[in-house]
Design an enzyme around this catalytic site. Sequence first.
Site, mmCIF file in Angstrom:
data_model
loop_
_atom_site.group_PDB
_atom_site.id
_atom_site.type_symbol
_atom_site.label_atom_id
_atom_site.label_comp_id
_atom_site.label_asym_id
_atom_site.label_seq_id
_atom_site.Cartn_x
_atom_site.Cartn_y
_atom_site.Cartn_z
ATOM 1 N N CYS A 136 13.375 -3.890 3.145
ATOM 2 C CA CYS A 136 12.156 -4.522 2.640
ATOM 3 C C CYS A 136 12.091 -5.966 3.112
ATOM 4 O O CYS A 136 13.096 -6.682 3.063
ATOM 5 C CB CYS A 136 12.158 -4.457 1.121
ATOM 6 N N HIS A 178 6.646 3.392 -0.575
ATOM 7 C CA HIS A 178 7.307 2.078 -0.677
ATOM 8 C C HIS A 178 6.268 0.996 -1.001
ATOM 9 O O HIS A 178 6.487 0.171 -1.893
ATOM 10 C CB HIS A 178 8.027 1.785 0.648
ATOM 11 N N GLU A 179 5.131 1.038 -0.299
ATOM 12 C CA GLU A 179 4.116 -0.017 -0.474
ATOM 13 C C GLU A 179 3.369 0.117 -1.803
ATOM 14 O O GLU A 179 3.089 -0.886 -2.463
ATOM 15 C CB GLU A 179 3.125 -0.017 0.698
ATOM 16 N N HIS A 182 5.359 -1.311 -4.518
ATOM 17 C CA HIS A 182 5.191 -2.777 -4.584
ATOM 18 C C HIS A 182 4.010 -3.133 -5.485
ATOM 19 O O HIS A 182 4.074 -4.095 -6.250
ATOM 20 C CB HIS A 182 4.929 -3.360 -3.197
HETATM 21 ZN ZN LIG Z 1 9.013 -3.721 0.632
#
Ligand SMILES: [Zn+2]
Length: 218
Positions: A136, A178-179, A182
């Site tokens: 990341c 993953h995004e 976030h």
């Molecule tokens: Zn990330």
Amino acid sequence: MKTFLIALLGLLVFNPDAGFAQGFTAKEKSIILSGDTATMLRVTQITEAPELKVLTTASADIDPKDPLIKVLAQRMYLAMRDVTRPGIGIAGPQVGINRNIIWVKRYDKEGEPFELYLNPKISWRSELLRKGREGCLSIPDVIGDVVRHHAIKLKYDDQSGSSKEEIIEGFTAVIFQHETDHLNGILFTERLKEQERKVYNSLAGRLDFMVEKFYARP
Ligand SMILES: [Zn+2]
């Protein structure tokens, strides 16, 4: 009942923005306009306390027609493609903006373009899982094998404000997970910790494909 109806009507009359994304705050505008579209935004780091707070806070929806999105998106793109540490995706909180906006490299499309997504939400996840290596831009020096869903259904708004839906699978689906994590204030290191406690059944002959033990068939 009558009082309830009047109260409901009041809500509709006096809150015309209900259900719509609010415009950028003064603080968000000052970050977005802190430089021109040729300069990248700073990538937030977990090692800086105020930035960690942004990274672990859930983001709000964005108005797809807000003219500042073009500036934000371009400066986010440059931050993601920084030659010193290039990435394949980035989310609003990673440039200090708690808004639902992400860039994702579409490995599943010809030419593997980077694409912008507004208000992305995962509405379905496959039982089939896969494990793969992740890092990341906001977390220095950590790489880990994260279990993700092999396929997802994504709902999002495009830049004209139209609502779209798409099924995405493989490594590109991993980037979306993953995004969007976030955007919910979840870092991949948290996923690693939570997965330590889970048991997975690998599919025959494929150590990188599995299902959670609960779903295992004899
Ligand atoms: Zn990330």
